[in-house]
Design an enzyme around this catalytic site. Sequence first.
Site, PDB file in Angstrom:
ATOM      1  N   GLY A   1     -29.415  51.696 -38.400  1.00 44.63           N
ATOM      2  CA  GLY A   1     -29.647  51.918 -36.978  1.00 44.63           C
ATOM      3  C   GLY A   1     -28.984  53.154 -36.409  1.00 44.63           C
TER       4      GLY A   1
ATOM      5  CE  LYS B   1     -33.168  45.330 -46.450  1.00 45.75           C
ATOM      6  NZ  LYS B   1     -33.356  46.121 -45.228  1.00 45.75           N
TER       7      LYS B   1
END
Lengths: 270, 67
Positions: free
Chosen positions: A167, A106
């Site tokens: 987040g 990733k």
Amino acid sequence: MKPHENLDPLVIAGKPYRSRLLIGTGKYKDFAETRAAVEASGAEIVTVAIRRTNIGQDPKQPSLLEFLPPSKYTLLPNTAGCYTADDAVRTLRLARELLDGHDLVKLEVLGDPKSLYPNVVDTLGAAKTLVAEGFKVMVYTSDDPIVARQLEEIGCVAVMPLASLIGSGMGILNPWNLGIIIEQAKIPVLVDAGVGTASDAAIAMELGCDGVLMNTAVAAAKNPVLMASAMKMAVEAGRAAFLAGRMPKKLYSGAPSSPTSGMISPAGSK
Amino acid sequence: MISVTINGERRQLDQPLNCAELLARLELSGKRVALERNGEIVPRSRFAAERLAEGDRLEIVVAVGGG
């Protein structure tokens, strides 16, 4: 459609996965909780970070990979925390060496420590280098459809736009952009970042995303293991709803669900 | 005596160790780590063959929890 029979796998770089939920392993209380949450989520692909070893620490301290063995999970090394293409590329070269040649990675290059918004210019540059070096790159990016298309053209194996900031738990702020990315992409599109609760994951899947990657939504829940299980169900439900094809929205329909004929006669009439 | 930088920290080594010897000294032998020397990967198969030199910059990494 019975998802448990894996008639509908998520295929990334030619490899099928039963689960469309990918889970990050950061921010948990301890490794035991990490493992319990990953197990409850049903995820087969889990992201890990690559960091300097803490020299001088007790060598008997357990390592993450003892709890999440590469024989059981597809570990997805990720470059979170990198702010330049060069750092990201070096990190993933180290990751490939660390994981015995494993090349599914990733890529994430951040542009700002406050918002954690991706630096798409460096992301594009790093993607080019990594693809040329044989990496299979799943790439975190903004929800800009042009950048998503360019990342696909470079040869990334999956494009992973944010739903909202990393987040933040704000959910899907721009379903229309995600829709454009999904419509044009020939590689899997996974929402990565921004999911806050189960309904967000379901909405992403109903939009037609191929999968969802999340970390904080699970790790920062009051009960992470229970939330992991909720996310598993949400992703499965959203996928099934997408495949089933939802009814069109109407302001009103004038068409009740029960028959309009055969009603008993109104009181007082014959 | 040579001086090298390991994970950002300067260290003195009494002799030019090879990478395998360095990892043993750091109690990292047999651990799953990856090693970068002056910006280039050192494959595990070359740990014993690569000898450190004055001024080397080393990064030794592991997998940790992360999103």
